[in-house]
Design an enzyme around this catalytic site. Structure first.
Site, PDB file in Angstrom:
ATOM      1  N   GLU A 102      39.327  17.962 136.890  1.00 25.44           N
ATOM      2  CA  GLU A 102      39.678  16.550 137.029  1.00 25.44           C
ATOM      3  C   GLU A 102      38.466  15.661 137.409  1.00 25.44           C
ATOM      4  O   GLU A 102      38.252  14.605 136.804  1.00 25.44           O
ATOM      5  CB  GLU A 102      40.781  16.498 138.094  1.00 25.44           C
ATOM      6  CG  GLU A 102      41.431  15.189 138.304  1.00 25.44           C
ATOM      7  CD  GLU A 102      41.273  14.770 139.740  1.00 25.44           C
ATOM      8  OE1 GLU A 102      41.149  15.656 140.615  1.00 25.44           O
ATOM      9  OE2 GLU A 102      41.235  13.554 139.970  1.00 25.44           O
ATOM     10  N   ASP A 126      43.387  25.663 138.976  1.00 24.72           N
ATOM     11  CA  ASP A 126      44.559  24.920 139.485  1.00 24.72           C
ATOM     12  C   ASP A 126      45.572  24.567 138.384  1.00 24.72           C
ATOM     13  O   ASP A 126      46.716  24.251 138.686  1.00 24.72           O
ATOM     14  CB  ASP A 126      44.109  23.613 140.160  1.00 24.72           C
ATOM     15  CG  ASP A 126      43.101  23.854 141.272  1.00 24.72           C
ATOM     16  OD1 ASP A 126      43.096  24.958 141.834  1.00 24.72           O
ATOM     17  OD2 ASP A 126      42.314  22.933 141.574  1.00 24.72           O
ATOM     18  N   GLY A 169      44.985  25.794 144.707  1.00 28.96           N
ATOM     19  CA  GLY A 169      45.718  24.979 143.734  1.00 28.96           C
ATOM     20  C   GLY A 169      45.597  23.484 143.962  1.00 28.96           C
ATOM     21  O   GLY A 169      46.175  22.696 143.209  1.00 28.96           O
TER      22      GLY A 169
HETATM   23  O1  F6P Z   1      39.743  23.220 142.145  1.00 26.36           O
HETATM   24  C1  F6P Z   1      39.543  24.568 142.350  1.00 26.36           C
HETATM   25  C2  F6P Z   1      39.592  24.903 143.825  1.00 26.36           C
HETATM   26  O2  F6P Z   1      39.411  26.298 143.970  1.00 26.36           O
HETATM   27  C3  F6P Z   1      40.851  24.445 144.548  1.00 26.36           C
HETATM   28  O3  F6P Z   1      41.959  25.259 144.306  1.00 26.36           O
HETATM   29  C4  F6P Z   1      40.366  24.451 145.986  1.00 26.36           C
HETATM   30  O4  F6P Z   1      41.081  23.531 146.790  1.00 26.36           O
HETATM   31  C5  F6P Z   1      38.938  24.012 145.853  1.00 26.36           C
HETATM   32  O5  F6P Z   1      38.544  24.258 144.522  1.00 26.36           O
HETATM   33  C6  F6P Z   1      38.015  24.714 146.805  1.00 26.36           C
HETATM   34  O6  F6P Z   1      36.749  24.185 146.638  1.00 26.36           O
HETATM   35  P1  F6P Z   1      35.416  24.735 147.297  1.00 26.36           P
HETATM   36  O7  F6P Z   1      34.905  25.824 146.406  1.00 26.36           O
HETATM   37  O8  F6P Z   1      34.505  23.573 147.321  1.00 26.36           O
HETATM   38  O9  F6P Z   1      35.771  25.258 148.647  1.00 26.36           O
END
Ligand code: F6P
EC number: 2.7.1.11
Length: 345
Positions: A102, A126, A169
């Site tokens: 997104e 997600d 998610g």
């Molecule tokens: O968008 C993918 C995702 O794994 C989400 O499910 C989660 O909230 C986020 O990214 C975690 O991001 P980061 O890798 O920055 O902790």
């Protein structure tokens, strides 16, 4: 003609399969392929390298991304759009294939509205991107979470415990619903339906009163919880912000487990799957979907179909407007979740 490819946002299994497919198809169109390092950042900082059949061989099954990734958004950088335009001119980049979720594709949408030649490819574990039935990466995350739930089942049963499994998610419950259904969870909590924890505890008590001695609860990280019937809904965040300035989610599982234990008296544990869901090799399904997206995206560049994203509709790969893909998040439909609810308890 030079075409650049980038991967932005959180990584997911299947990114390398798209890169490989784009590069293979590019040779049929006579494109010279460039890989931008770390998402949009690679464009802003002229950090790129040539992609060839040789440099992209042996990567189909590998998790992560050989290009690296970041959540840098050119629209949050001073004169970012101008810098992107100048970088494309300077490096004679005809078009950019942006593989992202997104955040990355929202930036791509705005850039294409400003006249830049951009094609999108939808990635994310997600599965929250509108305009496509599925994103690649989701199937792998669901497979990993399902296996984890299976493992939690056997230990929960042996110890007569409740185990809460927190999955990722962001603001949608696709991973929780699919993995929860596949793993036979007794309760699934998702962002689409605020969770009244008093009711969840009553539900588990009722289940145990009918002879069951253990329960599995799957909770999506973005689930809004209520600690009483009349209480305020709350989203649990870690307090920190990610690179894109969005609150980092996580921690709801511990609160849910604590409330269940306090209200039922049953020993309750929590297991947070975290980034395990995002790492490692993609499933066969994700490899095939990613490959089809990559070939289609390259063909879109050849056809001059810019401002669009490769998408899955039924079993067809089609092109949809980037603006449609990023207009709103794709949530789990109520009818779908109602099927999962049949098996609660
Ligand atoms: O968008 C993918 C995702 O794994 C989400 O499910 C989660 O909230 C986020 O990214 C975690 O991001 P980061 O890798 O920055 O902790």
């Amino acid at each position: 003609m030079k075409v650049a490819v980038l991967t932005g946002g959180g990584d997911c299994p299947g990114l390398n399969a798209v890169i490989r497919a784009v590069v293979r198809r590019a040779s049929a169109h006579g494109f010279e392929m460039m890989g931008l390092r770390d998402g949009w950042k690679g464009l802003l900082e002229d950090n790129h390298f040539r992609l060839t059949r040789e440099t992209t061989s042996g990567i189909l099954h590998r998790g992560g991304t050989i290009l690296g990734t970041s959540r840098v958004n050119p629209f949050k950088v001073e004169n970012g759009l101008e810098k992107v335009k100048r970088a494309m001119e300077r490096n004679e980049i005809h078009a950019v294939i942006a593989i992202g979720g997104e955040g990355t594709l929202s930036a791509a949408t705005r850039m294409s509205q400003e006249g830049l030649r951009i094609v999108g490819v939808p990635k994310t574990i997600d599965n929250d991107l509108n305009g496509t039935d599925f994103t690649f990466g989701f199937d792998t995350a669901v497979a990993i979470a399902t296996e984890a739930i299976d493992r939690l089942h056997s230990t929960a049963e042996s110890h007569k415990r409740v185990i809460v499994c927190e999955v990722m998610g962001r603001h949608v419950g696709w991973i929780a619903t699919y993995a929860g259904m596949a793993g036979g969870a007794d309760v699934i909590l998702v962002p689409e339906v605020p969770a009244d924890l008093v009711r969840v505890a009553e539900h588990i008590k009722h289940r145990h009163s009918t002879g069951r001695s253990f329960s599995i609860v799957v909770v999506a990280e973005g689930t809004r919880i209520k600690l009483s019937h009349e209480g305020q809904e709350q989203l649990v965040t870690s307090g920190a912000l990610d690179e894109a300035g969005r609150p980092r989610l996580g921690g709801v599982g511990s609160i849910v487990a604590n409330e269940i234990e306090q209200r039922t008296g049953y020993e309750t544990r929590v297991s947070v799957l975290g980034h395990i869901q995002r790492g490692g090799a993609p499933t066969a399904h994700d490899r095939v979907l990613a490959t089809r997206f990559g070939v289609h995206a390259c063909d879109m560049v050849a056809r001059g179909e810019f401002g669009k994203m490769a998408a899955l509709r039924g079993n067809e790969i089609v092109s949809v407007d980037l603006a449609e893909a990023t207009r709103e998040l794709k949530k789990v439909p109520q009818e779908f979740f109602e099927v999962a609810q049949v098996f609660f308890g």
